[in-house]
Write a protein that holds these residues in place. Structure first.
Motif, mmCIF file in Angstrom:
data_model
loop_
_atom_site.group_PDB
_atom_site.id
_atom_site.type_symbol
_atom_site.label_atom_id
_atom_site.label_comp_id
_atom_site.label_asym_id
_atom_site.label_seq_id
_atom_site.Cartn_x
_atom_site.Cartn_y
_atom_site.Cartn_z
ATOM 1 N N ARG A 77 0.825 -1.212 0.000
ATOM 2 C CA ARG A 77 0.000 0.000 0.000
ATOM 3 C C ARG A 77 0.855 1.256 0.000
ATOM 4 N NH1 ARG A 77 -3.277 -3.103 3.648
ATOM 5 N NH2 ARG A 77 -2.279 -2.145 5.451
ATOM 6 N N LEU A 78 1.922 1.241 0.779
ATOM 7 C CA LEU A 78 2.828 2.385 0.782
ATOM 8 C C LEU A 78 3.510 2.546 -0.573
ATOM 9 C CD1 LEU A 78 4.526 2.068 4.297
ATOM 10 C CD2 LEU A 78 3.035 3.912 3.522
ATOM 11 N N MET A 79 3.880 1.432 -1.199
ATOM 12 C CA MET A 79 4.509 1.506 -2.519
ATOM 13 C C MET A 79 3.604 2.170 -3.536
ATOM 14 S SD MET A 79 6.310 -2.233 -2.842
ATOM 15 C CE MET A 79 6.383 -2.009 -4.617
ATOM 16 N N LEU A 80 2.341 1.770 -3.584
ATOM 17 C CA LEU A 80 1.408 2.345 -4.550
ATOM 18 C C LEU A 80 1.227 3.844 -4.309
ATOM 19 C CD1 LEU A 80 -1.278 -0.498 -4.521
ATOM 20 C CD2 LEU A 80 0.313 0.020 -6.384
ATOM 21 N N ALA A 81 1.087 4.232 -3.053
ATOM 22 C CA ALA A 81 0.881 5.650 -2.750
ATOM 23 C C ALA A 81 2.132 6.470 -3.027
ATOM 24 C CB ALA A 81 0.459 5.807 -1.289
ATOM 25 N N LEU A 82 3.296 5.951 -2.654
ATOM 26 C CA LEU A 82 4.537 6.687 -2.887
ATOM 27 C C LEU A 82 4.829 6.841 -4.372
ATOM 28 C CD1 LEU A 82 6.770 5.080 -0.107
ATOM 29 C CD2 LEU A 82 5.985 7.457 -0.176
ATOM 30 N N LYS A 83 4.592 5.786 -5.142
ATOM 31 C CA LYS A 83 4.832 5.875 -6.586
ATOM 32 C C LYS A 83 3.856 6.848 -7.241
ATOM 33 C CE LYS A 83 7.381 4.225 -8.894
ATOM 34 N NZ LYS A 83 8.625 4.819 -9.480
ATOM 35 N N ALA A 84 2.584 6.812 -6.831
ATOM 36 C CA ALA A 84 1.612 7.759 -7.385
ATOM 37 C C ALA A 84 1.993 9.197 -7.048
ATOM 38 C CB ALA A 84 0.212 7.433 -6.863
ATOM 39 N N ALA A 85 2.407 9.452 -5.812
ATOM 40 C CA ALA A 85 2.790 10.810 -5.420
ATOM 41 C C ALA A 85 4.042 11.265 -6.144
ATOM 42 C CB ALA A 85 3.006 10.864 -3.907
#
Length: 326
Positions: free
Chosen positions: A113-121
């Motif tokens: 979940r952190l990976m998806l959010a960090l990559k999107a940001a």
């Protein structure tokens, strides 16, 4: 205390909306994403990818005659190799396929979940040359509770977390795998069931998705957030035994070059009990005798409840009292 990470995100009907600001993510926002149960939205005021001309420029450069790395050339050692006939989507997808070679146990859902959010940001800042559909797919996958199957070993870590991010991208493209209730399932049916369209890559987008340190950052955040309860529990532990008074410790702590050390001590001081003042033993000078070398006095009383008499102190270094008896 802030919310902790759970094994599964909350039900979609009870998701809390959370707005992420590209380039301005705070620890509280990241901890909420780590805990799960949030629906991400993007701050359009800070997301410059909606009006960024970079994706159109990448498509135009692919049709140009000049070599552009990652657009109409190979990757790595093949950077000098021109690729003319292969479509942009095929080139980028082959890059993702070639790097999806991770091994080991899968990363935990909180880390993904952190990976998806960090990559999107990161991509939403508008410096990577991707279309807005790429960022929207990352956010949609997170909000749908999809967890790409990402092996925990295999990243080189030099130019980015290539292998883990390639597994994430391959799952979003419908060719990888997802974790559903702890089981590995094909990604395409999982995306279809969640109502998320598979990601189609254009020029440079595969390169932008696997370059970056979002996996390393997510793992570091996961270690910090998991250890935080231990740190909070340690703050209520035993204080010192009273030999070091606050007036003695403060100058020592203030001399530390890092401001976090004295700040952490000041934060824990109010929750710790005040140490009781101990009665110290008087120094040797007040007892009327000096320390001496010799046999150790037994700690336990001898037979009959009497303690053995202490041996006499030697008069001088070479006195007869100091000579060993035969």
């Amino acid at each position: 205390m802030r919310p902790r990470a759970g094994a599964e995100p909350a039900d979609a009907r009870h998701l809390m909306s959370l707005e992420i600001h590209p380039g301005r993510l705070t620890l509280d926002v990241l901890q909420a994403i780590h805990a799960g149960g949030v629906e991400l939205t993007l701050d359009v005021r800070l997301a410059r990818w909606r009006s960024a001309p970079v994706p159109r420029s990448c498509s135009a450069r692919r049709r140009a005659t000049a070599a552009v790395y990652g657009v109409n050339t190979g990757f790595g050692k093949l950077a000098s190799t021109r690729i003319e006939a292969e479509p942009a989507a095929t080139l980028q997808l082959n890059l993702i396929r070639s790097h999806s070679v991770g091994v080991g146990e899968p990363l935990q859902p909180a880390v993904v979940r952190l990976m998806l959010a960090l990559k999107a940001a990161s991509l939403a800042r508008g410096h990577s040359g991707v279309r807005e559909e790429v960022v929207e797919t990352l956010i949609a996958a997170h909000n749908a509770g999809l967890v790409p199957y990402i092996p925990s070993q295999g990243s080189v870590g030099a130019s980015g977390d290539l292998a883990p991010l390639a597994h994430m991208t391959l799952a979003l493209a419908g060719e990888g795998e997802m974790l559903v209730e702890g089981e590995r399932v094909p990604a395409a049916p999982a995306l279809r069931a969640a109502g998320v369209a598979p990601l189609t890559l254009e020029a440079k987008e595969g390169l932008a998705l696997i370059n970056g340190t979002q996996v390393s950052t997510a793992l570091a955040l996961h270690a910090l957030l998991v250890f935080e309860p231990v740190l909070e529990a340690g703050a209520g532990g035993r204080r010192d035994d009273g030999r070091c008074r606050p007036r003695q410790r403060r100058p020592v702590r203030s001399a530390h070059p890092r401001a976090a050390r004295p700040a952490g001590a000041d934060r824990r001081r109010p929750v710790l009990p005040r140490p009781a003042r101990r009665q110290r033993d008087p120094p040797f000078a007040s007892r009327g005798r000096r320390p001496r070398a010799g046999p150790v006095q037994p700690a336990l009383p001898a037979a009959g409840g009497r303690r053995l008499p202490r041996p006499a102190a030697p008069c001088a270094r070479w006195c007869c009292c100091a000579r060993p008896t035969r």
